[in-house]
Design an enzyme around this catalytic site. Structure first.
Site, PDB file in Angstrom:
ATOM      1  N   ASN A 173       0.831  -1.203   0.000  1.00  0.00           N
ATOM      2  CA  ASN A 173       0.000   0.000   0.000  1.00  0.00           C
ATOM      3  C   ASN A 173       0.864   1.251   0.000  1.00  0.00           C
ATOM      4  O   ASN A 173       2.070   1.198   0.246  1.00  0.00           O
ATOM      5  CB  ASN A 173      -0.901   0.028   1.252  1.00  0.00           C
ATOM      6  CG  ASN A 173      -1.964  -1.040   1.243  1.00  0.00           C
ATOM      7  OD1 ASN A 173      -2.915  -0.954   0.482  1.00  0.00           O
ATOM      8  ND2 ASN A 173      -1.809  -2.044   2.097  1.00  0.00           N
ATOM      9  N   ASP A 197       4.955  -7.929   2.390  1.00  0.00           N
ATOM     10  CA  ASP A 197       3.869  -7.304   3.136  1.00  0.00           C
ATOM     11  C   ASP A 197       3.155  -8.376   3.944  1.00  0.00           C
ATOM     12  O   ASP A 197       3.117  -9.553   3.543  1.00  0.00           O
ATOM     13  CB  ASP A 197       2.891  -6.616   2.182  1.00  0.00           C
ATOM     14  CG  ASP A 197       2.142  -5.465   2.846  1.00  0.00           C
ATOM     15  OD1 ASP A 197       2.432  -4.307   2.529  1.00  0.00           O
ATOM     16  OD2 ASP A 197       1.267  -5.741   3.697  1.00  0.00           O
ATOM     17  N   VAL A 245       7.778  -8.159   8.985  1.00  0.00           N
ATOM     18  CA  VAL A 245       9.176  -7.743   9.130  1.00  0.00           C
ATOM     19  C   VAL A 245       9.673  -7.793  10.570  1.00  0.00           C
ATOM     20  O   VAL A 245      10.876  -7.679  10.816  1.00  0.00           O
ATOM     21  CB  VAL A 245       9.410  -6.333   8.554  1.00  0.00           C
ATOM     22  CG1 VAL A 245       9.170  -6.313   7.060  1.00  0.00           C
ATOM     23  CG2 VAL A 245       8.571  -5.286   9.276  1.00  0.00           C
ATOM     24  N   ASN A 305      10.630   0.059   3.800  1.00  0.00           N
ATOM     25  CA  ASN A 305       9.499   0.984   3.812  1.00  0.00           C
ATOM     26  C   ASN A 305       8.445   0.612   4.853  1.00  0.00           C
ATOM     27  O   ASN A 305       7.641   1.451   5.245  1.00  0.00           O
ATOM     28  CB  ASN A 305       8.875   1.021   2.413  1.00  0.00           C
ATOM     29  CG  ASN A 305       7.549   1.728   2.381  1.00  0.00           C
ATOM     30  OD1 ASN A 305       7.479   2.947   2.445  1.00  0.00           O
ATOM     31  ND2 ASN A 305       6.463   0.947   2.298  1.00  0.00           N
ATOM     32  N   TYR A 351       6.115   6.232  17.646  1.00  0.00           N
ATOM     33  CA  TYR A 351       6.543   6.385  16.253  1.00  0.00           C
ATOM     34  C   TYR A 351       7.782   7.265  16.174  1.00  0.00           C
ATOM     35  O   TYR A 351       8.748   6.951  15.469  1.00  0.00           O
ATOM     36  CB  TYR A 351       5.389   6.990  15.456  1.00  0.00           C
ATOM     37  CG  TYR A 351       5.627   7.157  13.983  1.00  0.00           C
ATOM     38  CD1 TYR A 351       5.653   6.063  13.132  1.00  0.00           C
ATOM     39  CD2 TYR A 351       5.780   8.425  13.425  1.00  0.00           C
ATOM     40  CE1 TYR A 351       5.842   6.214  11.773  1.00  0.00           C
ATOM     41  CE2 TYR A 351       5.959   8.594  12.067  1.00  0.00           C
ATOM     42  CZ  TYR A 351       5.991   7.486  11.239  1.00  0.00           C
ATOM     43  OH  TYR A 351       6.178   7.644   9.890  1.00  0.00           O
ATOM     44  N   LYS A 401      11.380   5.994  14.716  1.00  0.00           N
ATOM     45  CA  LYS A 401      11.975   6.649  13.549  1.00  0.00           C
ATOM     46  C   LYS A 401      13.292   7.336  13.896  1.00  0.00           C
ATOM     47  O   LYS A 401      14.206   7.409  13.080  1.00  0.00           O
ATOM     48  CB  LYS A 401      10.982   7.642  12.945  1.00  0.00           C
ATOM     49  CG  LYS A 401       9.738   6.991  12.350  1.00  0.00           C
ATOM     50  CD  LYS A 401      10.087   5.989  11.260  1.00  0.00           C
ATOM     51  CE  LYS A 401       8.849   5.457  10.563  1.00  0.00           C
ATOM     52  NZ  LYS A 401       9.171   4.488   9.484  1.00  0.00           N
ATOM     53  N   VAL A 410       1.937  12.273   4.411  1.00  0.00           N
ATOM     54  CA  VAL A 410       1.694  11.752   3.062  1.00  0.00           C
ATOM     55  C   VAL A 410       0.281  11.184   3.034  1.00  0.00           C
ATOM     56  O   VAL A 410      -0.121  10.427   3.912  1.00  0.00           O
ATOM     57  CB  VAL A 410       2.724  10.665   2.685  1.00  0.00           C
ATOM     58  CG1 VAL A 410       2.422  10.108   1.299  1.00  0.00           C
ATOM     59  CG2 VAL A 410       4.147  11.227   2.739  1.00  0.00           C
ATOM     60  N   THR A 432      -2.221   8.769   2.118  1.00  0.00           N
ATOM     61  CA  THR A 432      -2.419   7.397   1.671  1.00  0.00           C
ATOM     62  C   THR A 432      -3.782   6.913   2.170  1.00  0.00           C
ATOM     63  O   THR A 432      -4.456   7.602   2.944  1.00  0.00           O
ATOM     64  CB  THR A 432      -1.323   6.480   2.237  1.00  0.00           C
ATOM     65  OG1 THR A 432      -1.465   6.425   3.670  1.00  0.00           O
ATOM     66  CG2 THR A 432       0.078   6.992   1.889  1.00  0.00           C
TER      67      THR A 432
END
Length: 247
Positions: free
Chosen positions: A16, A37, A64, A90, A157, A161, A190, A192
């Site tokens: 996605n 994924d 992952v 990603n 998050y 990061k 972003v 999405t």
């Protein structure tokens, strides 16, 4: 000649958003692409869309944050393509329950760190020897604007990061002599399907003072970093945020 002609790439979280956009662009630029994924339906859909661009695309279902999943998927991708040149880490993202360190659920903190930071570590650990064997290449990690400036509302998050930023620089020092460039993209907001579901719109966000970007805009930067055009770029953390980190 296409910018990624002959390159063999893995894109985690490729089902996605930015990952799916990157898969399409990588194939368009001549790469063979393996999409990893957890979501089989999304991954197969993204693989079919990328394959329609005329290249070879492989979907592998993998989490992952699970070492065995990552190892099996990367081994299969490298075996299918005859090697590996590019890893695009990603996979990841924030979740609705993320928030202040004072009250975020403990399991939410560890879930975010395990996917975003630990997942990047795992995939890199397994993929880099293949890239070295191929004679060098590129690893692209995914950081965030939240790793570059103090923000509110997503401390798990932000921590994950921020760890990716530090890991990217450490990896670059070690992988550079092997002919492997390691860089990170730090996207801002972003738009999405996932972020729309969290309430994001295309309006200017008061926190970032810019409108959200589009997945393809970030994916274009990933193509550059995967290509030989970025031969002098190593250890860089590159914002893709419309200037949000500058305010």
């Amino acid at each position: 000649m296409a910018r990624l002609h002959g390159k063999r790439a893995i894109i985690t979280g490729g089902g996605n958003g930015i990952g799916a956009a990157a898969a399409m662009l990588f194939v368009r630029e001549g790469a063979q692409v393996a999409i990893l994924d957890t979501d089989r339906e999304a991954g197969e859909r993204a693989a079919a869309a990328a394959e329609a661009e005329g290249g070879e695309v492989l979907f592998l279902q993998a989490d992952v944050s699970e070492p065995e999943d990552v190892e099996d998927a990367i081994d299969e991708a490298a075996g299918t393509f005859g090697g590996l040149d590019v890893l695009y880490n990603n996979a990841g993202g924030a979740a609705p329950r993320d928030g202040s360190f004072l009250d975020i659920p403990l399991e939410e903190f560890w879930r975010t760190v395990s996917v975003d930071l630990y997942g990047t570590f795992l995939a890199s650990r397994i993929a880099v020897p293949y890239i070295q064997e191929a004679g060098g290449g590129a690893v692209i990690n995914t950081a965030s604007i939240r790793a570059l400036k103090g923000t509110r509302g997503a401390d798990a998050y932000s921590a994950a990061k921020g760890g990716i930023v530090a890991l990217t620089r450490a990896m670059a020092l070690q992988c550079g002599p092997l002919g492997i460039r390691v860089n990170a993209i730090a996207p801002g907001a972003v738009l999405t399907d996932r972020t729309r579901g969290l309430g994001m719109t295309d309006e200017i966000d008061p926190q970032w003072r810019v409108a959200p970007g589009q997945p393809l805009e970030v994916a274009e930067l990933a193509v550059f970093l995967a290509s030989d055009e970025a031969s002098l770029v190593n250890g860089a953390i590159i914002p893709a945020d419309g200037g949000g980190a500058a305010f």
